[in-house]
Scaffold this motif. Sequence first.
Motif, PDB file in Angstrom:
ATOM      1  N   SER A   1      -1.905  11.277   3.361  1.00 58.80           N
ATOM      2  CA  SER A   1      -1.917  10.361   4.521  1.00 58.80           C
ATOM      3  C   SER A   1      -1.416  11.068   5.731  1.00 58.80           C
ATOM      4  CB  SER A   1      -1.091   8.989   4.325  1.00 58.80           C
ATOM      5  OG  SER A   1      -0.749   8.256   5.416  1.00 58.80           O
TER       6      SER A   1
ATOM      7  N   SER B   1       1.092  11.709  -0.719  1.00 56.90           N
ATOM      8  CA  SER B   1      -0.387  11.474  -0.351  1.00 56.90           C
ATOM      9  C   SER B   1      -0.894  12.156   0.585  1.00 56.90           C
ATOM     10  CB  SER B   1      -0.419   9.776  -0.130  1.00 56.90           C
ATOM     11  OG  SER B   1      -0.028   9.675   1.455  1.00 56.90           O
TER      12      SER B   1
ATOM     13  N   HIS C   1      11.910   3.076   5.514  1.00 54.09           N
ATOM     14  CA  HIS C   1      10.759   2.020   4.902  1.00 54.09           C
ATOM     15  C   HIS C   1      11.253   0.756   5.026  1.00 54.09           C
ATOM     16  CE1 HIS C   1       8.431   5.156   2.681  1.00 54.09           C
ATOM     17  NE2 HIS C   1       9.657   5.836   2.634  1.00 54.09           N
TER      18      HIS C   1
ATOM     19  N   GLN D   1      -5.967  -1.252   4.289  1.00 55.24           N
ATOM     20  CA  GLN D   1      -5.875   0.348   4.132  1.00 55.24           C
ATOM     21  C   GLN D   1      -7.385   0.773   4.254  1.00 55.24           C
ATOM     22  OE1 GLN D   1      -3.408   2.800   4.414  1.00 55.24           O
ATOM     23  NE2 GLN D   1      -5.062   4.093   4.996  1.00 55.24           N
TER      24      GLN D   1
ATOM     25  N   ASN E   1       0.713  -1.108   0.056  1.00 49.47           N
ATOM     26  CA  ASN E   1      -0.158   0.150   0.023  1.00 49.47           C
ATOM     27  C   ASN E   1       0.667   1.397  -0.126  1.00 49.47           C
ATOM     28  OD1 ASN E   1      -2.194   1.842   0.452  1.00 49.47           O
ATOM     29  ND2 ASN E   1      -1.706   1.899   2.584  1.00 49.47           N
ATOM     30  N   TYR E   2       1.001   1.615  -1.261  1.00 50.87           N
ATOM     31  CA  TYR E   2       1.959   3.008  -1.494  1.00 50.87           C
ATOM     32  C   TYR E   2       1.303   3.768  -2.534  1.00 50.87           C
ATOM     33  CZ  TYR E   2       5.862   2.126   1.612  1.00 50.87           C
ATOM     34  OH  TYR E   2       6.652   1.756   2.581  1.00 50.87           O
TER      35      TYR E   2
ATOM     36  N   SER F   1       3.764   7.224   3.422  1.00 48.87           N
ATOM     37  CA  SER F   1       2.858   6.290   2.738  1.00 48.87           C
ATOM     38  C   SER F   1       2.772   7.026   1.359  1.00 48.87           C
ATOM     39  CB  SER F   1       1.455   6.516   3.527  1.00 48.87           C
ATOM     40  OG  SER F   1       1.657   5.545   4.624  1.00 48.87           O
TER      41      SER F   1
ATOM     42  N   TYR G   1      -2.163   1.607  13.159  1.00 51.80           N
ATOM     43  CA  TYR G   1      -2.019   0.414  12.767  1.00 51.80           C
ATOM     44  C   TYR G   1      -1.767  -0.741  13.740  1.00 51.80           C
ATOM     45  CZ  TYR G   1       2.971   1.694  12.872  1.00 51.80           C
ATOM     46  OH  TYR G   1       4.007   2.056  13.463  1.00 51.80           O
TER      47      TYR G   1
ATOM     48  N   HIS H   1      -4.816  -1.150   9.097  1.00 50.99           N
ATOM     49  CA  HIS H   1      -4.386   0.500   9.180  1.00 50.99           C
ATOM     50  C   HIS H   1      -5.619   1.173   9.020  1.00 50.99           C
ATOM     51  CE1 HIS H   1      -1.084   3.353   7.998  1.00 50.99           C
ATOM     52  NE2 HIS H   1      -2.276   4.119   7.832  1.00 50.99           N
TER      53      HIS H   1
END
Length: 447
Positions: A442, A440, A400, A95, A62-63, A447, A299, A275
Amino acid sequence: MSLSAAKYVIIGAGIHGLSTAYHLAQQLKATGRGTGSDVLVIDKAGIGAGASGIACGVVRNNYYQPAMRELMAHSVEVWESDPKAYSYHPVGYMQISAEVMHEQVGTIYEQQKLIGYESEFIEGADDCQKYMTGLFDDWQAKGITSVLHEKRGGYANNTASLYGLAGKAEAEGVRIATGVEVKGFEYGSNSGSVTGVITNKGTIPCEAVVVGAGPWVLKFWEMLDLPKAISVKGADGTVHDDVPMWKFWCLEEGTLGVDPEMHKTNDGRMPPVIHVDTDAPLYSDVDGSVITDKLWGLYYKPDFNFGGIQGGASPYKVDQDPDQIAIDPYGPDSPDFIVGDNFIHMWCSMLAHCQKRFEGKISSYKHKEKSGGLGCFTPDNFPVFDTFRENVYIIADSNHGYKMIGVGKLVAQELMGEKSRLLEPFRFGRFAKGELHPTSNSPFPWS
């Protein structure tokens, strides 16, 4: 353990260093260009003594950034290649998002379909609630309008996976030396390339160096006399000068000391990693007061390794000169960068917001087990994988890291002379060229 000359010296016995060592040994043997004995991993403390050893262990695709998605799809394949050795649990990942993230998460789903990464996308508040209560009958999170359910991914047990990886590397002949601290580098007389790694146990002559040191990358960056500040070209073409190369964020994670079995799905299975990002007001599970009415995220997962429900929330930026931040002692041993009562109150309230089974459970939080750690981030919060000073390969993962077990395999290919398409978007030169990764909505910087 002899610290005699090694063709390849890899600094850091975390996920990147060990993965690179293992896959490099395999490729040297396969091509007839050497063996695992040509590879030496050194670490100032021990296997998994840094960020990898305290990682939550989540493995996801999930990116919002296409390059990150492709890279993570590759890493998931590596996790799946030997789940037993890597202590990998392929339970999936979800997500669960508010409307502000709906469109962006939708693009993630569409691009996952294009790369063949299995997932399911649910849209609309009513359908999302129905889907989630189909998994958990006590689901009650507010403000949710999209759910991306990745059927692959999940989590791995941090220390167990690292020792599994170390065992695979040593079986290929790789040497792993702990208690070896790097003090500097020796350079060639007619070039800027490194010819030796200076350590507290003596100088190790070498032909190539790999730096996979997690949050300590800043230290090695300075040792190699690389720029502390750089120019970054923005999306609008404006060039921003004197941008600090590194910054630190403090990661906040913890464990609710309850039986992990309490978090099974309606049909009695272990659940996906959850998450949630929502802008619904977060109320205290202790006194009902408003903790925040801004976008927040958490999460969590049941984890027998941690002994409860383990997870975290958004990190916070450390507003100090990076050179003045004390990275050591690291993680739970740090006097400065561990979670406090505010995080515990907030995170337990987040859990209760999402599922009724967690209401009134704050007293079960594992207060005696300190947690937290620093992450070292690049200007755009995404990794740099590149060669510097002719023969030093730096794996700067921008926190990451742990989930990216496959990066070491790709770095090994590059050390053998084969350029990786998947690593190309993460070169250092992208900052000057303005080839930055999209951001994003987020609340998480990664993310």
